[in-house]
Design an enzyme around this catalytic site. Structure first.
Site, PDB file in Angstrom:
ATOM      1  N   HIS A   1       0.848  -1.196   0.000  1.00  0.00           N
ATOM      2  CA  HIS A   1       0.000   0.000   0.000  1.00  0.00           C
ATOM      3  C   HIS A   1       0.882   1.244   0.000  1.00  0.00           C
ATOM      4  CE1 HIS A   1      -3.603  -2.244   2.003  1.00  0.00           C
ATOM      5  NE2 HIS A   1      -3.137  -2.872   0.951  1.00  0.00           N
TER       6      HIS A   1
ATOM      7  N   GLU B   1       0.836   4.034   1.661  1.00  0.00           N
ATOM      8  CA  GLU B   1       1.266   4.530   2.976  1.00  0.00           C
ATOM      9  C   GLU B   1       2.393   3.675   3.549  1.00  0.00           C
ATOM     10  OE1 GLU B   1      -3.356   4.727   2.928  1.00  0.00           O
ATOM     11  OE2 GLU B   1      -1.789   3.451   2.101  1.00  0.00           O
TER      12      GLU B   1
ATOM     13  N   CYS C   1      -5.897   1.776   5.922  1.00  0.00           N
ATOM     14  CA  CYS C   1      -6.405   0.490   6.402  1.00  0.00           C
ATOM     15  C   CYS C   1      -5.707   0.127   7.720  1.00  0.00           C
ATOM     16  CB  CYS C   1      -6.155  -0.588   5.364  1.00  0.00           C
ATOM     17  SG  CYS C   1      -4.404  -1.033   5.187  1.00  0.00           S
TER      18      CYS C   1
ATOM     19  N   CYS D   1      -1.824  -0.164   7.387  1.00  0.00           N
ATOM     20  CA  CYS D   1      -1.150   1.128   7.245  1.00  0.00           C
ATOM     21  C   CYS D   1      -1.260   1.951   8.519  1.00  0.00           C
ATOM     22  CB  CYS D   1      -1.705   1.874   6.045  1.00  0.00           C
ATOM     23  SG  CYS D   1      -1.316   1.023   4.484  1.00  0.00           S
TER      24      CYS D   1
END
Length: 170
Positions: A55, A57, A87, A90
């Protein structure tokens, strides 16, 4: 830390989301800022790398972890801009790296943590929960994400419906 400045840095994250979209990845981008300076940015690579934890992040935090640690030791202010509400994975990286503030574009009604109550966590984790600022470039982030989902309706149909329902509440 005004809205204009937040928009300027969110535009950088949004450009990373557009780049992710152009290579077939879920269009989420992130930008890291320390004491007002751009440190770095990245976009999702979950599809191109076929690695679900890639992801935006998490990637930008991992890439600049040593800069974040130095900044925290020097009591500098660390901010993460992301086009989508982080999420669980993250947000875990955000908390563990003691990022002070997260600025996000669009709420994630499927997996986002922005609406989670950190008081449910153990004191150490809730004590490092970042300040959250949402809705910066919300419409642009929503439009890019839902365009991606609409183009892949077979795989994303259920999640797309959650996003569309959320949009009705705006």
């Amino acid at each position: 830390m005004g809205l204009e400045e937040d928009i300027r840095f969110m535009q950088i994250a949004f450009e990373e989301a557009r780049l992710a979209y152009s290579r077939g990845d879920v269009p989420v981008g992130a930008a890291l800022r320390i004491d007002g300076r751009l440190i770095g940015m990245d976009g999702n690579t979950t599809r191109t790398l076929q690695e679900w934890s890639s992801h935006a992040e998490a990637l930008v935090i991992k890439k600049y972890a040593s800069a974040i640690q130095r900044a925290k030791k020097q009591e500098q202010y660390v901010e993460l801009y992301t086009t989508l509400d982080p999420c669980l994975q993250c947000m875990g990286a955000i908390v563990l790296n003691r990022i002070d503030r997260v600025i996000y574009g669009c709420i994630d009604p499927n997996a986002g943590m922005a609406e989670f109550d950190p008081k449910q966590l153990k004191p150490w984790y809730s004590g490092h929960w970042p300040k959250l600022t949402g809705g910066v470039m919300r419409d642009e982030s929503y439009a890019l994400l839902t365009q991606y989902m609409q183009e892949r309706e077979k795989d994303w149909g259920k999640i797309l419906k959650l996003f569309e329902e959320m949009r009705k509440k705006w």
